[in-house]
Design an enzyme around this catalytic site. Structure first.
Site, PDB file in Angstrom:
ATOM      1  N   LYS A 143      12.286 -17.322   3.085  1.00 23.83           N
ATOM      2  CA  LYS A 143      12.725 -15.986   2.084  1.00 23.83           C
ATOM      3  C   LYS A 143      11.605 -15.371   1.516  1.00 23.83           C
ATOM      4  O   LYS A 143      10.526 -14.525   1.180  1.00 23.83           O
ATOM      5  CB  LYS A 143      13.655 -15.577   1.142  1.00 23.83           C
ATOM      6  CG  LYS A 143      14.470 -14.575   0.871  1.00 23.83           C
ATOM      7  CD  LYS A 143      14.306 -13.064   1.655  1.00 23.83           C
ATOM      8  CE  LYS A 143      15.023 -12.411   0.378  1.00 23.83           C
ATOM      9  NZ  LYS A 143      15.234 -11.488   1.282  1.00 23.83           N
ATOM     10  N   SER A 198      -9.576   1.305  14.878  1.00 22.17           N
ATOM     11  CA  SER A 198      -8.714   0.731  14.888  1.00 22.17           C
ATOM     12  C   SER A 198      -7.626   2.329  14.745  1.00 22.17           C
ATOM     13  O   SER A 198      -7.086   2.261  15.868  1.00 22.17           O
ATOM     14  CB  SER A 198      -8.358  -0.312  13.723  1.00 22.17           C
ATOM     15  OG  SER A 198      -7.407  -0.824  13.356  1.00 22.17           O
TER      16      SER A 198
END
Length: 348
Positions: free
Chosen positions: A211, A159
């Site tokens: 938010k 990765s």
């Protein structure tokens, strides 16, 4: 008349209490002197460290250590180690000792040394944070533009670690190396069901509907899932694009094929073009010599030298004692809201 004299008795020793008192005084004075000396050393270290950092803005702080090879050779090959989960921890705190900063400094030191003819980046990492992996990759590409860089994969280079490796001129891995795992992950948890069972409610006040994205006290909305997935796919597209460019592959074929997060053995990676050569560290060194067109070289590594500033900063930090034996832990706890280049077998 003769009076008998009183028997004579030996005078008892009267000096032991005084002697004990002097020992106590000596211990107290010694302790105070030790505290005073330690305080002076700390002040000296802080003053010296700050003046040293201001005077060595560009000069490397690293010391060179011989590793292997021909000790009498003039030419050198710098071995730089990328070990463990790639992280930005320590960055942005006024310290130059984070993983990204140290590797970038080692690469810069090797590039600036005219006797260093090539660099071997020895990788043993499962990947890690997206931003940190990208920063190291770009530093490797910058070094590659000046001197040959060979990536040597040890047990695992998956990765984010593979992301870094593709920046090298050549990639060498053993046939049993774990690599690949091209993908991006972000993880969060939801315990709203548990809260309902125990009678706990969460009240969130926010300025916008996104938010409190990834708020663990409620289920994500479809719009939020689409927003996060779009972010992940944007980073994933960059990852695949870099692999395709560096390994001269087709982007769409990668997406439709092996760039789906799966891990590969070194042998599979070689057969599918993700690495250049099956071999070990000695083979990576030989490849570096070949690219640098040299026959003999001494291998060196860079170490951070002792300094009072580092010693006292380390002493002041509160760190739990931990013994880490594996490069790839059986289970990795991901931070909520952080993007990672990591293989799926590391977490659950």
């Amino acid at each position: 008349m003769n009076e008998s004299l009183p028997p004579l008795h030996p005078t008892p020793a009267a000096s032991s209490p005084k002697r004990t008192g002097w020992i106590v005084y000596a211990v107290i004075i010694t302790f105070l002197l030790f505290v005073s000396l330690l305080t002076n050393l700390i002040l000296f270290g802080l003053i010296f460290g700050s003046s040293e950092s201001s005077l060595t803005t560009r000069r490397s702080r690293l010391e060179e250590q011989f590793v292997d090879g021909d000790a009498n050779a003039r030419d050198k090959i710098a071995v730089i180690y990328l070990t463990g989960v790639i992280t930005s921890a320590g960055e942005g705190t006024g310290s130059d000792d984070g993983m990204v900063s140290l590797i970038k400094e080692q690469l810069r030191t090797a590039v600036d040394d005219p006797r260093v003819k090539a660099i071997v980046l020895r990788i043993n990492s499962p990947g890690g944070e997206v931003v940190a992996s990208d920063a190291i990759y770009n530093a490797v590409v910058a070094a590659r533009a000046v001197k040959p860089v060979v990536a040597c994969m040890d047990s695992v280079a998956a990765s984010g670690a593979y992301y870094v490796a593709v920046g090298a001129n050549r990639i060498v891995a053993t046939d049993m190396t774990i690599t690949g795992s091209i993908g991006v992950i972000m993880q969060t948890f939801t315990f709203s069901g548990l809260m309902q069972k125990i009678g706990v409610e969460a009240h969130t006040f926010k300025s916008g509907k996104y938010k409190d994205l990834l708020n663990p006290t409620r289920e994500p909305t479809p719009e939020e899932e689409q927003l996060v997935q779009g972010l992940i796919m944007e980073v994933y597209n960059k990852f695949v694009g870099i692999v395709a460019k560096e390994r001269k592959m087709n982007v769409q074929q990668l997406k439709d094929g092996l760039a789906d997060g799966r891990i590969l053995s070194g042998r599979q990676a070689k057969d599918d073009g993700f690495i250049d050569q099956i071999g070990y560290f000695d083979d990576a060194v030989a490849a570096a010599k070949d690219l640098a067109k040299i026959k003999q070289a001494k291998l060196i590594r860079y170490l951070t030298p002792f300094s009072w500033r580092n010693l006292f900063r380390f002493s002041a930090e509160s760190r739990p004692t931990k013994l880490q034996l594996e490069v790839a832990p059986a289970e990795l706890r991901l931070e909520t809201g952080t993007l990672y280049f990591l293989p799926a077998y590391l977490y659950r």
